[in-house]
Write an enzyme that holds these catalytic residues in place. Structure first.
Site, PDB file in Angstrom:
ATOM      1  N   CYS A   1      25.275-142.157  19.769  1.00 36.39           N
ATOM      2  CA  CYS A   1      24.437-141.095  19.179  1.00 36.39           C
ATOM      3  C   CYS A   1      23.054-141.022  19.843  1.00 36.39           C
ATOM      4  O   CYS A   1      22.275-141.977  19.796  1.00 36.39           O
ATOM      5  CB  CYS A   1      24.286-141.328  17.679  1.00 36.39           C
ATOM      6  SG  CYS A   1      23.250-140.069  16.912  1.00 36.39           S
TER       7      CYS A   1
ATOM      8  N   GLU B   1      38.110-123.071   1.356  1.00 37.82           N
ATOM      9  CA  GLU B   1      37.131-122.893   2.435  1.00 37.82           C
ATOM     10  C   GLU B   1      36.061-121.869   2.051  1.00 37.82           C
ATOM     11  O   GLU B   1      34.895-122.029   2.369  1.00 37.82           O
ATOM     12  CB  GLU B   1      37.828-122.460   3.738  1.00 37.82           C
ATOM     13  CG  GLU B   1      38.653-123.547   4.387  1.00 37.82           C
ATOM     14  CD  GLU B   1      37.819-124.767   4.789  1.00 37.82           C
ATOM     15  OE1 GLU B   1      36.661-124.606   5.165  1.00 37.82           O
ATOM     16  OE2 GLU B   1      38.348-125.891   4.686  1.00 37.82           O
TER      17      GLU B   1
ATOM     18  N   CYS C   1      23.200-144.047   9.244  1.00 38.85           N
ATOM     19  CA  CYS C   1      23.605-144.338  10.631  1.00 38.85           C
ATOM     20  C   CYS C   1      24.255-145.715  10.760  1.00 38.85           C
ATOM     21  O   CYS C   1      25.073-145.934  11.657  1.00 38.85           O
ATOM     22  CB  CYS C   1      22.404-144.251  11.559  1.00 38.85           C
ATOM     23  SG  CYS C   1      21.640-142.624  11.526  1.00 38.85           S
TER      24      CYS C   1
ATOM     25  N   CYS D   1      27.907-145.404  10.565  1.00 35.48           N
ATOM     26  CA  CYS D   1      28.480-144.242  11.264  1.00 35.48           C
ATOM     27  C   CYS D   1      29.355-144.689  12.438  1.00 35.48           C
ATOM     28  O   CYS D   1      28.934-145.508  13.257  1.00 35.48           O
ATOM     29  CB  CYS D   1      27.353-143.345  11.758  1.00 35.48           C
ATOM     30  SG  CYS D   1      27.961-141.952  12.706  1.00 35.48           S
TER      31      CYS D   1
HETATM   32  S1  SF4 Z   1      25.862-139.028  14.125  1.00 35.92           S
HETATM   33 FE1  SF4 Z   1      24.045-140.137  14.726  1.00 35.92          FE
HETATM   34  S2  SF4 Z   1      22.488-139.395  13.302  1.00 35.92           S
HETATM   35 FE2  SF4 Z   1      24.445-138.869  12.416  1.00 35.92          FE
HETATM   36  S3  SF4 Z   1      24.883-140.596  11.056  1.00 35.92           S
HETATM   37 FE3  SF4 Z   1      25.893-140.970  13.039  1.00 35.92          FE
HETATM   38  S4  SF4 Z   1      24.438-142.249  14.115  1.00 35.92           S
HETATM   39 FE4  SF4 Z   1      23.315-141.281  12.470  1.00 35.92          FE
END
Ligand code: SF4
Length: 357
Positions: A210, A35, A201, A204
């Site tokens: 988001c 860490e 994204c 993601c």
């Molecule tokens: S949290 Fe939002 S900005 Fe970040 S990768 Fe996921 S979708 Fe994209």
């Protein structure tokens, strides 16, 4: 938002990192070291340093008893050397105050030098399975984007808001191992998907919820630090050579590069001949011009003017907390990155190799 942690935990199973050298252990020492090394430094850079360090100092006791010089040598090139000094001090405190056993309570972990709230939480999670929230740079980025939080995350008000989120989003108390997986998943999402530039994204696990993605603000978050130009400083490094050896002095602690070995330093207003005569009672002969070297610290930029000089005799190193080393020896000792760069230049400088014998 219980969904948040559940999505991350599911995602981590197939897409997270599972084989980092500091994973698969409950040893608080190994986790603590990783860490600290990972603060401001990427996994790929840290990995070989971590492995070498663990080989030489495999536990708290060996680190506490180890010479600071050896610790700094192993840290050489990783930067932010206060981290290494704090590790050493903390290991000594753990031996003295806790009988060599790493404490498990968050507030006790946090009291050691160099361990902030987020680092303490990560150690408590991975070593002891404690239900604690982390908030490192990667996590701040994920949160500010996902929740559409404007404002520089270093600002206290924004930071408080982010800590509240971090605590509220922790997974359920009862689910075994979830806290470790969730914490690692958050770190991995920030490092692998929600990256500083070009976040991915489309893959993601949080894309549905988001805010930044929905409002097309991904590239605007997190809000960048209001920039004031960094002050610039200049200095002169006197690279003194004699008999193919280089003179290095130990830097005082605390201070920049404290405890590391560097060439003597003077201001740009001083004269090298006068400096060497006054400090070492020696005469010098310039050997070759070297180009200036720029180095950036967090709070200022440093422009180093190196002077490669041959001195008339070897300075008494004992008197001056200093050493005379061959280039190879110097490159293998605890030196900061700019000094390493300068020594590499000298290594290929024919003036040094031919005239210095
Ligand atoms: S949290 Fe939002 S900005 Fe970040 S990768 Fe996921 S979708 Fe994209």
């Amino acid at each position: 938002m219980p969904n948040f942690s559940a999505k991350l935990i599911r995602w981590h199973k197939h897409h997270g990192r599972h084989h980092l050298p500091w994973q698969g252990t409950r040893d608080p020492y190994a986790i603590w070291l990783s860490e600290i090394m990972l603060q401001q430094t990427q996994v790929t850079t840290v990995t070989p340093y971590y492995q070498r360090f663990m080989q030489r100092f495999p536990n708290i006791k060996s680190l506490a008893l180890g010479p600071l010089d050896d610790i700094l040598t192993l840290w050489s090139g990783l930067g932010y050397y206060a981290r290494a000094r704090y590790l050493h001090q903390s290991a000594q405190l753990i031996i003295k105050n806790y009988d060599g056993k790493f404490p498990r309570q968050l507030d006790l972990i946090q009291q050691f030098p160099g361990i902030g709230r987020s680092t303490a939480a990560a150690i408590a999670v991975f070593a002891f399975g404690e239900r604690c929230a982390i908030l490192d740079g990667n996590v701040k980025r994920v949160f500010t984007r996902h929740f559409g939080i404007e404002g520089y995350p270093g600002n206290q008000k924004i930071q408080n808001q982010l800590w509240e989120k971090a605590i509220a989003l922790l997974p359920d108390k009862n689910a075994k191992n979830n806290i470790e997986t969730y914490t690692q998943a958050l770190m991995d999402l920030g490092a692998l998907v929600c990256k500083r530039s070009k976040p991915n994204c489309m893959i993601c696990p949080l894309q549905q919820s988001c805010t930044a993605l929905r409002e097309n603000r991904v590239n605007k978050l997190p809000t960048i630090k209001p920039r004031r130009p960094l002050p610039e400083k200049e200095t002169v490094f006197l690279i003194l050579t004699n008999q193919k050896k280089i003179f290095l002095e130990k830097r005082p602690t605390p201070g920049i590069w404290g405890g590391l070995w560097c060439p003597p330093e003077m201001t740009t207003n001083e004269n090298a001949t006068t400096y060497c005569s006054q400090h070492y009672n020696l005469t010098i002969k310039p050997m070759s011009d070297m180009p200036p070297l720029n180095h950036s610290f967090t709070h200022f930029k440093l422009r180093i003017h190196p002077k490669l000089l041959k001195v008339s005799a070897q300075i008494d190193s004992k008197k001056n907390k200093a050493i005379w080393l061959t280039l190879d020896e110097a490159l293998a000792t605890a030196i900061p990155t700019p000094v390493r760069k300068l020594l590499k230049q000298i290594e290929s400088n024919p003036t040094f190799t031919s005239k210095n014998g």
